[in-house]
Design a protein around this motif. Structure first.
Motif, PDB file in Angstrom:
ATOM      1  N   ILE A 165       0.864  -1.183   0.000  1.00  0.00           N
ATOM      2  CA  ILE A 165       0.000   0.000   0.000  1.00  0.00           C
ATOM      3  C   ILE A 165       0.895   1.225   0.000  1.00  0.00           C
ATOM      4  CG2 ILE A 165      -1.726   1.319   1.286  1.00  0.00           C
ATOM      5  CD1 ILE A 165      -2.422  -1.354   2.733  1.00  0.00           C
ATOM      6  N   CYS A 166       0.626   2.153  -0.896  1.00  0.00           N
ATOM      7  CA  CYS A 166       1.389   3.396  -0.849  1.00  0.00           C
ATOM      8  C   CYS A 166       0.455   4.563  -1.088  1.00  0.00           C
ATOM      9  CB  CYS A 166       2.521   3.401  -1.877  1.00  0.00           C
ATOM     10  SG  CYS A 166       1.986   3.591  -3.582  1.00  0.00           S
ATOM     11  N   GLY A 167       0.915   5.735  -0.647  1.00  0.00           N
ATOM     12  CA  GLY A 167       0.157   6.932  -0.942  1.00  0.00           C
ATOM     13  C   GLY A 167       0.094   7.906   0.212  1.00  0.00           C
ATOM     14  N   ASP A 168      -0.687   8.944  -0.028  1.00  0.00           N
ATOM     15  CA  ASP A 168      -0.968   9.961   0.974  1.00  0.00           C
ATOM     16  C   ASP A 168      -2.108   9.424   1.827  1.00  0.00           C
ATOM     17  OD1 ASP A 168      -1.754  12.119   2.458  1.00  0.00           O
ATOM     18  OD2 ASP A 168      -2.082  13.468   0.768  1.00  0.00           O
ATOM     19  N   LEU A 169      -1.769   8.911   3.005  1.00  0.00           N
ATOM     20  CA  LEU A 169      -2.776   8.331   3.892  1.00  0.00           C
ATOM     21  C   LEU A 169      -3.338   9.355   4.875  1.00  0.00           C
ATOM     22  CD1 LEU A 169      -1.269   4.789   4.559  1.00  0.00           C
ATOM     23  CD2 LEU A 169      -2.608   5.639   2.619  1.00  0.00           C
ATOM     24  N   ASN A 170      -2.901  10.601   4.742  1.00  0.00           N
ATOM     25  CA  ASN A 170      -3.492  11.732   5.468  1.00  0.00           C
ATOM     26  C   ASN A 170      -3.555  11.519   6.974  1.00  0.00           C
ATOM     27  OD1 ASN A 170      -4.178  14.228   4.234  1.00  0.00           O
ATOM     28  ND2 ASN A 170      -5.564  13.141   2.847  1.00  0.00           N
ATOM     29  N   VAL A 171      -2.481  10.923   7.531  1.00  0.00           N
ATOM     30  CA  VAL A 171      -2.386  10.801   8.976  1.00  0.00           C
ATOM     31  C   VAL A 171      -0.919  10.752   9.369  1.00  0.00           C
ATOM     32  CG1 VAL A 171      -2.550   8.270   8.906  1.00  0.00           C
ATOM     33  CG2 VAL A 171      -3.112   9.490  11.025  1.00  0.00           C
ATOM     34  N   ALA A 172      -0.566  11.496  10.390  1.00  0.00           N
ATOM     35  CA  ALA A 172       0.729  11.348  11.045  1.00  0.00           C
ATOM     36  C   ALA A 172       0.496  10.391  12.205  1.00  0.00           C
ATOM     37  CB  ALA A 172       1.250  12.693  11.529  1.00  0.00           C
ATOM     38  N   HIS A 173       1.102   9.223  12.149  1.00  0.00           N
ATOM     39  CA  HIS A 173       0.712   8.157  13.076  1.00  0.00           C
ATOM     40  C   HIS A 173       1.145   8.437  14.512  1.00  0.00           C
ATOM     41  CE1 HIS A 173       1.019   3.732  14.447  1.00  0.00           C
ATOM     42  NE2 HIS A 173      -0.206   4.163  14.625  1.00  0.00           N
ATOM     43  N   GLU A 174       2.388   8.847  14.698  1.00  0.00           N
ATOM     44  CA  GLU A 174       2.912   9.061  16.038  1.00  0.00           C
ATOM     45  C   GLU A 174       3.442  10.494  16.173  1.00  0.00           C
ATOM     46  OE1 GLU A 174       2.403   6.922  18.218  1.00  0.00           O
ATOM     47  OE2 GLU A 174       2.192   4.982  17.214  1.00  0.00           O
ATOM     48  N   GLU A 175       3.747  10.899  17.388  1.00  0.00           N
ATOM     49  CA  GLU A 175       4.241  12.260  17.623  1.00  0.00           C
ATOM     50  C   GLU A 175       5.523  12.532  16.836  1.00  0.00           C
ATOM     51  OE1 GLU A 175       4.612  12.753  21.827  1.00  0.00           O
ATOM     52  OE2 GLU A 175       2.425  12.854  22.150  1.00  0.00           O
ATOM     53  N   ILE A 176       6.340  11.518  16.631  1.00  0.00           N
ATOM     54  CA  ILE A 176       7.582  11.690  15.877  1.00  0.00           C
ATOM     55  C   ILE A 176       7.324  12.045  14.415  1.00  0.00           C
ATOM     56  CG2 ILE A 176       7.776   9.250  15.219  1.00  0.00           C
ATOM     57  CD1 ILE A 176      10.770   9.436  15.635  1.00  0.00           C
ATOM     58  N   ASP A 177       6.090  11.837  13.953  1.00  0.00           N
ATOM     59  CA  ASP A 177       5.766  12.008  12.541  1.00  0.00           C
ATOM     60  C   ASP A 177       5.296  13.404  12.161  1.00  0.00           C
ATOM     61  OD1 ASP A 177       6.389   9.340  11.752  1.00  0.00           O
ATOM     62  OD2 ASP A 177       4.533   8.674  12.705  1.00  0.00           O
ATOM     63  N   LEU A 178       5.345  14.352  13.090  1.00  0.00           N
ATOM     64  CA  LEU A 178       5.082  15.747  12.732  1.00  0.00           C
ATOM     65  C   LEU A 178       5.813  16.653  13.701  1.00  0.00           C
ATOM     66  CD1 LEU A 178       1.445  16.834  13.721  1.00  0.00           C
ATOM     67  CD2 LEU A 178       2.595  14.839  14.664  1.00  0.00           C
ATOM     68  N   LYS A 179       6.116  17.845  13.218  1.00  0.00           N
ATOM     69  CA  LYS A 179       6.932  18.777  14.000  1.00  0.00           C
ATOM     70  C   LYS A 179       6.169  19.292  15.223  1.00  0.00           C
ATOM     71  CE  LYS A 179      10.524  21.588  14.635  1.00  0.00           C
ATOM     72  NZ  LYS A 179      10.912  22.561  13.604  1.00  0.00           N
TER      73      LYS A 179
END
Length: 251
Positions: free
Chosen positions: A141-155
């Motif tokens: 599966i690939c693509g823009d899944l429109n979710v940052a899963h964990e805190e490390i995944d966004l600033k």
């Protein structure tokens, strides 16, 4: 094999930039695009050696996906066969002898989370869809899944906690998907790396690297998986969109 996923935020717009040169520089076997925002015949690409498959949204200038591949598939399927979710051009599936490749553009929950309920129903339908497929063979599966899963995944995880893309509900659905038998390829190799794939156009977000990692390659955990994850990359230097390409390399 080398797989690329890239939300281009309008294929016609990015074609006016350096997309063809950047595409060629990627030298990938598969390039999966999201948010093409076009209808059939509105743009053409001269890409010798690549088969081109598109799924267009019924609404003009909206959503849409595409897969460009050097390797001709056994079959091509558009959508999930769920009427409620198949009119926005959000999914393409290619079948090969050893795997299914799915290019996905997950619905955004929108301002004030107006589409969160729709998004939750999509998540359940999508998880059921891919889990049926992985009973047959490996699923990528690939693509823009429109979710940052964990805190490390966004600033800025604290100030975005209840915003679209980082709500508890969306993150929980990603956890459910992974727990159902999928590996986040980038995080499996780089568990502690902070790197992002999308930046808002507001507030000099890209210059300040105030981004989100919302573009993924997920690979099913089939016992006899013939496609093994060799590397995963995020190519921050590609600037044609508000997203950058993400990469999966398999053995």
């Amino acid at each position: 094999m080398k797989f690329i996923s890239w939300n281009v935020n309008g294929l016609r717009a990015i074609l006016k930039k350096d997309f063809i040169e950047e595409f060629n520089s990627l030298n990938a076997d598969f390039v999966c695009l999201q948010e093409t925002k076009m209808q059939e015949g509105q743009a053409t690409m001269d890409l010798p050696g690549y088969y081109q498959y598109f799924n267009y949204a019924e609404r003009k200038g909206y959503s849409g996906t595409a897969i460009l591949t050097r390797i001709k598939p056994i079959s091509v399927h558009l959508g999930m066969d769920v009427e409620e979710f198949d009119n926005e051009g959000r999914l393409i599936r290619l079948e090969y002898p050893d795997f299914f490749l799915i290019c996905c553009y997950t619905p955004n929950s929108g301002s004030e989370l107006k589409r969160l309920a729709y998004r939750m129903k999509w998540e359940d339908a999508f998880r059921n869809y891919v889990n049926k497929l992985k009973q047959q063979k490996t699923v990528i599966i690939c693509g823009d899944l429109n979710v940052a899963h964990e805190e490390i995944d966004l600033k800025n995880f604290k100030t975005n906690h209840h915003n679209a893309g980082f709500t508890d509900e969306e993150r929980s659905k990603m956890t459910e998907l992974l727990d159902s038998g999928f590996t986040d390829s980038f995080r499996s190799i780089y568990p502690d790396v902070r790197k992002y794939s999308w930046w808002s156009y507001r507030g000099h977000a890209r210059e300040n690297n105030a981004g989100w990692r919302i573009d993924y390659f997920l690979v099913s955990n089939n016992e006899e998986r013939k496609l093994k994850i060799k590397d995963a990359q995020i190519l921050n230097d590609y600037l044609g969109s508000d997203h950058c390409p993400v990469v999966l390399i398999t053995e």
